[in-house]
Write an enzyme that holds these catalytic residues in place. Structure first.
Site, PDB file in Angstrom:
ATOM      1  N   GLU A   1       0.822  -1.216   0.000  1.00  0.00           N
ATOM      2  CA  GLU A   1       0.000   0.000   0.000  1.00  0.00           C
ATOM      3  C   GLU A   1       0.855   1.264   0.000  1.00  0.00           C
ATOM      4  O   GLU A   1       0.367   2.346  -0.300  1.00  0.00           O
ATOM      5  CB  GLU A   1      -1.000   0.011   1.160  1.00  0.00           C
ATOM      6  CG  GLU A   1      -0.404   0.197   2.536  1.00  0.00           C
ATOM      7  CD  GLU A   1      -0.197  -1.135   3.240  1.00  0.00           C
ATOM      8  OE1 GLU A   1      -0.002  -2.151   2.547  1.00  0.00           O
ATOM      9  OE2 GLU A   1      -0.219  -1.148   4.482  1.00  0.00           O
ATOM     10  N   ASN A   2       2.148   1.130   0.298  1.00  0.00           N
ATOM     11  CA  ASN A   2       3.022   2.303   0.223  1.00  0.00           C
ATOM     12  C   ASN A   2       3.362   2.675  -1.217  1.00  0.00           C
ATOM     13  O   ASN A   2       3.929   3.738  -1.447  1.00  0.00           O
ATOM     14  CB  ASN A   2       4.291   2.103   1.041  1.00  0.00           C
ATOM     15  CG  ASN A   2       5.067   0.871   0.638  1.00  0.00           C
ATOM     16  OD1 ASN A   2       4.478  -0.179   0.404  1.00  0.00           O
ATOM     17  ND2 ASN A   2       6.370   0.976   0.539  1.00  0.00           N
TER      18      ASN A   2
END
Lengths: 220, 216, 220, 216
Positions: free
Chosen positions: D46-47
């Protein structure tokens, strides 16, 4: 890995009565082969959500002429007199939405937001019948998301997994609409092997793309 | 000098160096022609480019590079392609320093109507509502009257584009600044007296001292 | 054309008490030279809006250790025990915001929306004291925009007019924060002539960037 | 087999080919190790990357390419870099087929608590609230008990992560599917009987007929 399909096959996927998000701005960055195939198929009763309806004989204008549409949601129809005539005759229902509001409403549908709060349209006809929400003493219009059954996307280049790149002013609504179609069909100008498009150049990740149109058969 | 040239020349003087400017199609797009060479600005075409340039050389037109009117353009060095969400994010978010738009009517509060004539012409608002709601400075560039009738009215009878006072009105007859107190006549055109302007304007104008002529 | 400034000059632009949006995810894609300069300057009473506070000795963690901060708005502080200690001791006020909500609130500030309507946080502590808005029978939290006095952006590459490119997972919050700072200071790894970055590769248009940090003096 | 390996192996069986999957840090990240070679999925970190790969060769680590835990990773061919707005747009917008997260507690309705222990541990929710609210399938991968005490409770006493029923709970003792009617025991672990599971679980379990063992 995606399977490349023909434009006619793609058109067959689209039932009459569907809502289509179609990329393009006055025909620039529109999926022209898909549009032609939908006209050829004789589709009916479609709702098209797009920036505009281009002009007669070009892009979305062909869908207007062919009688495929029962509703248009757009920011501008001024350069297509046929759309205006069909609006006045009642053949096509037209919902006019400010351009920035239109693209954000489509984005909201694509990214799971409940709508947008915009200052655009406050105090105008656009506000009629809509909820107004006050945030820190300022009023905003609540404009609802606009999802599509299909998003028809024109891209400059795709790779085999469906990652997409766009070119110059042919981006317009395409990268946003690719988020908001239940089924996404992309029409790239060229298709290249995996790895040719750097991860940093991908504008639409392939996981959003359901079908990839084969490249132009004559290679043009 | 033709009315349109007067307007375009005068609007060009409003453009500050190193800003981002959006020019509407038609008359407003002429403004770029009168910008002094030493003033560097980036023009935004809301359909997707920052750094809009002139017409391309013949045979080098790119079907993927047009202005908001659909005409072929170039991109200047340092240009950026943007999608519609970014384009209108910049407009709505206050990142656009100036927009120059045409107008059908303007009222005494400085509110603009420029997107439809009910029952007659319903082109749609395109980007106009976002531009007027969001740009830092909104300049309306239009001829002063339509078929001899004033376009600057006590109250617009056409649907408004936004509930926001525009920054400046430039016509071939006058430069007018809408303020809290009303419409202030700042300059007159080369061929217009103060009285000419007042009689071609339905709205009340505030006239303070000697009103200078446009310097074109 | 931008003037390249030194990190210390950039730090001088930032008054104590400012709200800073700072890019980065556990220090990856954070503007490290800017952060060091702010620590060196001995800044006080800053509010930092960021995904996280990294860890002691790294990125935003250095601002925590140096006592520069009075408030943190972040999605995660779990890997920085100092932030947790200072939160418990009352030295730093911490506002925890879900990551997707945080980035959209910053975006809303940057693109002129009045807030966002999100399903995230409904029925949890995050909803406490917030307005709920119903759209077509579904409830959404109204989360307000988060603007910054400054956005401190790390980029892979800039050109002379400030157009920015980012690399891999060092994008994170940077392209969004670049929209939402009243003043935007970008720290690129390299700076290249105009034209080296293609218009289609620009992720942050230079018109959003107010100051560009000179490249790392030793060229590393 | 260790508890964590049992869980990771069993969760891996839930992953469908050609999907987009987010694995939380810690135990959930182990799931990738047990995916059959012929199953192609894209992992999302998700980064900011779709197409997360394994650890890079020594000396080839890129400080600009890490997973959500900050560890060096690679990007697989066909990967895409995404910013946080796109990353969470994909999550919240329902484009993520599956997320695998750890859990502190789950209640009888299938609601998860996994982001804070008031007065004790307040790490923040990171992306967890968006993941649980938005992913198509939410799989909780956790050990069945903590210090001998049940984690699957009648009611969570820790703050909830979302007001949404998770899709599946996988522990070393059981596979449990939260449904409208309650928590259904679908499988038992290699070393657990149905009675073992019931006595290690505070919430009521629905047991229908013979409950099969996990096939690992």
């Amino acid at each position: 890995m995606k399977h490349a399909i023909k434009a006619a096959e793609a058109a067959e996927l689209i039932p009459d009565g569907s809502t289509l998000l179609i990329g393009g701005f006055m025909g620039v960055g529109s999926p022209h082969r898909l549009i032609d195939a939908i006209v050829d198929k004789g589709a009916k009763d479609l709702t098209v959500v797009a920036n505009d309806t281009a002009m007669p004989g070009r892009g979305i204008g062909k869908l207007v002429t062919a009688g495929c549409l029962s509703k248009v949601v757009a920011s501008h129809i001024g350069l297509n007199p046929e759309t205006q005539q069909k609006m006045i005759s009642g053949e096509i229902e037209v919902d006019l939405v400010p351009q920035g509001t239109l693209v954000e409403r489509i984005r909201a549908a694509g990214v799971g937001l409940g709508g947008i709060l915009t200052p655009t349209g406050i105090g105008t006809l656009v506000a009629d019948g809509k909820q107004t929400v006050s945030v820190n003493g300022e009023d905003f219009l609540l404009e609802e998301p606009i999802p599509g059954d299909f998003a028809l996307i024109a891209a400059h280049q795709a790779d085999y997994v469906g990652n997409l790149e766009y070119s110059l002013t042919a981006h317009n609504f395409n990268p946003i609409m690719a988020l908001a179609g239940a089924t996404v069909i992309a029409e790239p100008h060229t298709i290249v092997p995996i790895g040719v498009i750097s991860p940093d150049s991908v504008k639409t990740p392939g996981i959003l793309v359901d079908y990839l149109l084969e490249r132009q058969p004559d290679g043009s | 000098m033709e009315a349109k040239e007067i307007i375009a020349r005068r609007v060009a003087q409003e453009i500050e160096p190193d800003t981002l400017v959006n020019l509407g199609i038609g008359l407003p797009s002429m403004v770029a022609n009168y910008l002094p060479k030493e003033v560097h600005v980036f023009f935004q075409a809301e359909n997707g480019v920052i750094g809009l340039g002139a017409r391309p050389p013949e045979g080098m037109e790119d079907p993927d590079l047009t202005d908001a009117g659909g005409g072929f353009v170039t991109a200047v060095p340092g240009a950026a392609s943007i999608d519609s969400a970014m384009s209108f994010g910049l407009i709505r978010g206050g990142h656009l320093d100036m927009t120059v738009l045409g107008g059908l009517q303007i009222d005494e509060r400085g509110y603009l109507a420029n997107w439809m004539i009910p029952g007659k012409m319903v082109p749609g608002m395109g980007g106009a509502m976002d531009l007027v709601a969001g740009a830092k400075h909104v300049v309306v560039a239009m001829v002063h009257t339509a078929k001899g009738k004033p376009k600057i009215l006590k109250e617009c009878n056409l649907p408004l584009t936004a509930q926001r006072r525009v920054s400046l009105i430039v016509t071939e007859m006058a430069v007018i600044e809408p303020t809290e107190a009303g419409l202030v006549l700042k300059e007159t055109g080369p061929d217009a007296s103060v009285d000419d302007v007042i009689s071609a304007t339905e709205a009340s104008l505030i006239v303070q001292g000697d009103v200078p002529k446009m310097r074109l």
